[in-house]
Scaffold this motif. Structure first.
Motif, PDB file in Angstrom:
ATOM      1  N   MET A  97       2.131   1.677  -3.559  1.00  0.00           N
ATOM      2  CA  MET A  97       1.105   2.192  -4.470  1.00  0.00           C
ATOM      3  C   MET A  97       0.945   3.702  -4.247  1.00  0.00           C
ATOM      4  O   MET A  97       0.841   4.485  -5.195  1.00  0.00           O
ATOM      5  CB  MET A  97      -0.246   1.505  -4.217  1.00  0.00           C
ATOM      6  CG  MET A  97      -0.311   0.052  -4.649  1.00  0.00           C
ATOM      7  SD  MET A  97      -0.024  -0.233  -6.421  1.00  0.00           S
ATOM      8  CE  MET A  97      -1.602   0.253  -7.111  1.00  0.00           C
TER       9      MET A  97
ATOM     10  N   MET B 110      -5.350  -1.250  -3.269  1.00  0.00           N
ATOM     11  CA  MET B 110      -4.808  -0.716  -4.517  1.00  0.00           C
ATOM     12  C   MET B 110      -5.371   0.665  -4.864  1.00  0.00           C
ATOM     13  O   MET B 110      -4.633   1.629  -4.991  1.00  0.00           O
ATOM     14  CB  MET B 110      -5.138  -1.671  -5.669  1.00  0.00           C
ATOM     15  CG  MET B 110      -4.585  -3.073  -5.493  1.00  0.00           C
ATOM     16  SD  MET B 110      -2.813  -3.121  -5.884  1.00  0.00           S
ATOM     17  CE  MET B 110      -2.477  -4.871  -5.697  1.00  0.00           C
TER      18      MET B 110
ATOM     19  N   TYR C  66      -6.165   6.348 -12.730  1.00  0.00           N
ATOM     20  CA  TYR C  66      -5.588   5.482 -11.686  1.00  0.00           C
ATOM     21  C   TYR C  66      -6.587   4.387 -11.294  1.00  0.00           C
ATOM     22  O   TYR C  66      -6.226   3.221 -11.137  1.00  0.00           O
ATOM     23  CB  TYR C  66      -5.248   6.310 -10.438  1.00  0.00           C
ATOM     24  CG  TYR C  66      -3.909   7.019 -10.458  1.00  0.00           C
ATOM     25  CD1 TYR C  66      -3.017   6.885 -11.524  1.00  0.00           C
ATOM     26  CD2 TYR C  66      -3.516   7.821  -9.376  1.00  0.00           C
ATOM     27  CE1 TYR C  66      -1.782   7.544 -11.509  1.00  0.00           C
ATOM     28  CE2 TYR C  66      -2.295   8.475  -9.347  1.00  0.00           C
ATOM     29  CZ  TYR C  66      -1.435   8.335 -10.411  1.00  0.00           C
ATOM     30  OH  TYR C  66      -0.215   8.979 -10.391  1.00  0.00           O
TER      31      TYR C  66
ATOM     32  N   LEU D 116      -3.219   4.325  -4.166  1.00  0.00           N
ATOM     33  CA  LEU D 116      -2.713   4.984  -5.377  1.00  0.00           C
ATOM     34  C   LEU D 116      -3.330   6.383  -5.521  1.00  0.00           C
ATOM     35  O   LEU D 116      -2.627   7.362  -5.790  1.00  0.00           O
ATOM     36  CB  LEU D 116      -3.057   4.120  -6.600  1.00  0.00           C
ATOM     37  CG  LEU D 116      -2.492   4.562  -7.950  1.00  0.00           C
ATOM     38  CD1 LEU D 116      -0.967   4.478  -7.965  1.00  0.00           C
ATOM     39  CD2 LEU D 116      -3.068   3.705  -9.093  1.00  0.00           C
TER      40      LEU D 116
ATOM     41  N   SER E 253      -6.168   0.421 -11.119  1.00  0.00           N
ATOM     42  CA  SER E 253      -5.949  -0.205  -9.810  1.00  0.00           C
ATOM     43  C   SER E 253      -7.115  -1.049  -9.323  1.00  0.00           C
ATOM     44  O   SER E 253      -6.908  -2.009  -8.572  1.00  0.00           O
ATOM     45  CB  SER E 253      -5.620   0.876  -8.775  1.00  0.00           C
ATOM     46  OG  SER E 253      -6.610   1.891  -8.775  1.00  0.00           O
TER      47      SER E 253
ATOM     48  N   ARG F  33       0.820  -1.214   0.000  1.00  0.00           N
ATOM     49  CA  ARG F  33       0.000   0.000   0.000  1.00  0.00           C
ATOM     50  C   ARG F  33       0.853   1.262   0.000  1.00  0.00           C
ATOM     51  O   ARG F  33       0.551   2.230  -0.694  1.00  0.00           O
ATOM     52  CB  ARG F  33      -0.968  -0.034   1.178  1.00  0.00           C
ATOM     53  CG  ARG F  33      -2.022  -1.101   0.999  1.00  0.00           C
ATOM     54  CD  ARG F  33      -2.638  -1.607   2.286  1.00  0.00           C
ATOM     55  NE  ARG F  33      -3.291  -2.895   2.051  1.00  0.00           N
ATOM     56  CZ  ARG F  33      -2.671  -4.074   2.114  1.00  0.00           C
ATOM     57  NH1 ARG F  33      -1.382  -4.146   2.428  1.00  0.00           N
ATOM     58  NH2 ARG F  33      -3.312  -5.191   1.860  1.00  0.00           N
TER      59      ARG F  33
ATOM     60  N   LEU G 215       4.755   0.856 -11.588  1.00  0.00           N
ATOM     61  CA  LEU G 215       3.392   0.347 -11.428  1.00  0.00           C
ATOM     62  C   LEU G 215       3.221  -0.971 -12.184  1.00  0.00           C
ATOM     63  O   LEU G 215       2.529  -1.877 -11.715  1.00  0.00           O
ATOM     64  CB  LEU G 215       2.365   1.387 -11.891  1.00  0.00           C
ATOM     65  CG  LEU G 215       2.224   2.603 -10.967  1.00  0.00           C
ATOM     66  CD1 LEU G 215       1.279   3.649 -11.574  1.00  0.00           C
ATOM     67  CD2 LEU G 215       1.714   2.208  -9.568  1.00  0.00           C
TER      68      LEU G 215
END
Lengths: 364, 364
Positions: B61, B214, B235, B218, B239, B58, B352
């Motif tokens: 991200m 996720m 994003y 992000l 994600s 986490r 990523l």
């Protein structure tokens, strides 16, 4: 305290503000949860019904701390702070009731009990009790997050680095530490030195209750209004002994209170094994045989009415009840003397005096 | 991924920063706790050892969300955000392990197990298991408060009303809601319509895992760096399917994984009664007799190795494993295609991509 006293009417307006603000906060959250799934609604329902009741003691301490430091009567920030404290208290109660295995709260089922009942009435599979505990752990976590969300909503006055934020942070950490000391003493007390039991019980009271319920809320209100370090120190001199006396009164009621008035079965604190100041005095002042009997009974969930009666007797006979009552009286005197010395205007002084009176002389 | 690639070395610096910052944060908290009582130290000890390990998924991200939105490589705010996420994850794990009755975590005892072991080795009185659970509830609460304290330490960028604060609030509420849906499905699934089980499992995955692990981290990094609404939407497109694929991979490993690699006993998810997408496909695609057998076995703590083997067989035979694998493949494709469309510079894109690759193709 008449119905129309200035203190009462100002308090009523504040309490109404907090209730309204909690209700709109929670209905907004209910909307967020509804986008996840209608199944999640019972979590918000449980929190709502918990924050609807209660004495709002912490919110009121915070309010008068604020007013005493010159904060204006009608200010949204202090209402938001009151909401954050009430939400925090609700979160603490939800988890406390799991820890203490308490099935009732404010006359209704506790949150874990609500969820285990939901499980049973819905005819779901597996273990209803475990489901109840698990759901209540999550509900408490959600409520703890809500409390923080509300607190940060105060904005600048509660921003990172501010005295108010510092107090809020310390309050949370200390009450959790105090609760841990409480459950630790239940299990470790029996094998630790008996002579230290009163001091250990006082330390538990200080962190789990006096600082959390009185000192920190009062200081928080003061800090939000920009109170000086001197005023905050004066607040502590009043609220810390008051909070200790308040909790010791609670502990005496837990053994000697009338279940019809307290709403809790007589002797439940003994069944849970709470090692209070009262118990500490009894362990040290009773005869060896009686102290051993008390030690054996503490934490026994099957404790009968006659055992509770016998424990009450021994607590009276050995002078433990008297010793506790004198300590409560001494702490109350300290608190009221410190209150007299506070540089507050008439209204705040009067309000804090009333809150203090209610805290130490209550019967429930 | 070579040892000295720019992505790897930048990530290593960030991870080191997070680890250092967590360590100084916790040693400060240890100091606060020491003023309460030395007895409280095990709470900090448990949190420390939990935040020492882990993949820091986490936090990473969040970091690349920040970098992708133009945040500079060496900035204390993103390190603090990483700490807040790691502390939040630790809090969630502590409470999760109580809920799931998991006695191990990252190769060691889970927090409630640590405390029940402390109880046993100390020779304390009453119930060691209940003490363990109670102490872990409090430790999780403390850790949740620490997470918030760290998050507010970010300051202006995470202040009330900011996009980052909003994401952090929603993240917390949604993951708790998702976890509730998860435990609800364990008990309510058996009496709900079987045809809806895959959809319900996907909803659980979305809230309990994909958004939490996720999408929100992000987005949080992006928001802290001032990302546009368009970038944040991009994003999400990457994600969210990635997170779903990630959790479904986890669920497949929970049944088919090698215990030597996953570190978890084979079939534990079945014993807990987890109703995953894989299980949902099996309940719908297996013969009536096999589906009934599976339904009966889910949540049975005494599930034997031969039962696990039989369940694996039926999941393969009825095509449930294939259906799950195709869904993982489809979601992965969606995620990688969305990644390609993101307007990112080479480094963030590469990082990523690597995180995504690791998430969906892992064996543990």
């Amino acid at each position: 305290m008449t119905f129309t006293s200035p203190v009462a009417s100002e308090q009523a307006r504040f309490i109404e503000g907090v209730a309204g603000s909690l209700s709109s906060f929670l209905s907004e959250q209910r909307g967020v949860m509804a986008t996840v799934s209608p199944d999640v609604d019972p979590l918000i329902g449980a929190i709502s019904s918990l924050v609807t009741g209660g004495k709002r003691l912490r919110a009121l301490m915070c309010y008068w701390g604020w007013r005493g430091a010159g904060g204006p009567a009608e200010d949204p920030d202090i209402v938001t702070a009151g909401c954050a404290l009430e939400l925090f208290q609700a979160a603490a109660l939800i988890h406390d009731d799991i820890i203490d295995r308490s099935d009732t709260r404010r006359g209704g089922p506790s949150v874990h009990k609500r969820f285990s009942q939901l499980h049973e009435t819905s005819g779901w599979a597996l273990d209803s009790e475990h489901f109840g505990d698990a759901a209540a752990i999550l509900t408490g976590d959600l409520c703890l997050s809500f409390s923080e969300e509300a607190f940060s909503d105060i904005g600048t006055r509660a921003a990172s680095g501010s005295p108010a934020r510092r107090i809020f942070n310390v309050m949370r950490a200390e009450v959790m530490a105090g609760q841990y000391l409480d459950i630790l003493e239940e299990v470790a007390g029996p094998v630790r030195d008996r002579a230290g039991s009163v001091n250990r019980a006082r330390s538990i009271i200080r962190y789990k209750s006096a600082k959390y319920s009185m000192e920190h809320p009062l200081a928080l209100g003061g800090a939000l209004a920009g109170a000086s370090a001197e005023l905050l120190a004066g607040y502590s001199g009043f609220s810390l002994p008051l909070g200790e006396a308040f909790q010791m009164r609670d502990d005496v009621l837990g053994v000697f209170g009338d279940p019809a008035t307290t709403g809790k079965p007589a002797g439940d604190d003994l069944r849970e094994g709470k090692r209070t100041v009262l118990v500490g005095f009894a362990l040290n002042q009773a005869s060896a045989a009686e102290a051993a009997y008390l030690d054996r009974m503490l934490g026994n969930p099957g404790l009968a009415g006659e055992d509770v009666a016998r424990i009450r007797h021994l607590m009276v006979d050995c002078g433990a009840l008297d010793a506790t009552e004198s300590l409560i009286a001494q702490l109350s005197t300290d608190a009221f003397e410190a209150l007299e010395r506070l540089p507050l205007d008439g209204l705040a002084l009067q309000a804090l005096g009333q809150l203090a009176e209610a805290a130490v002389s209550r019967a429930a």
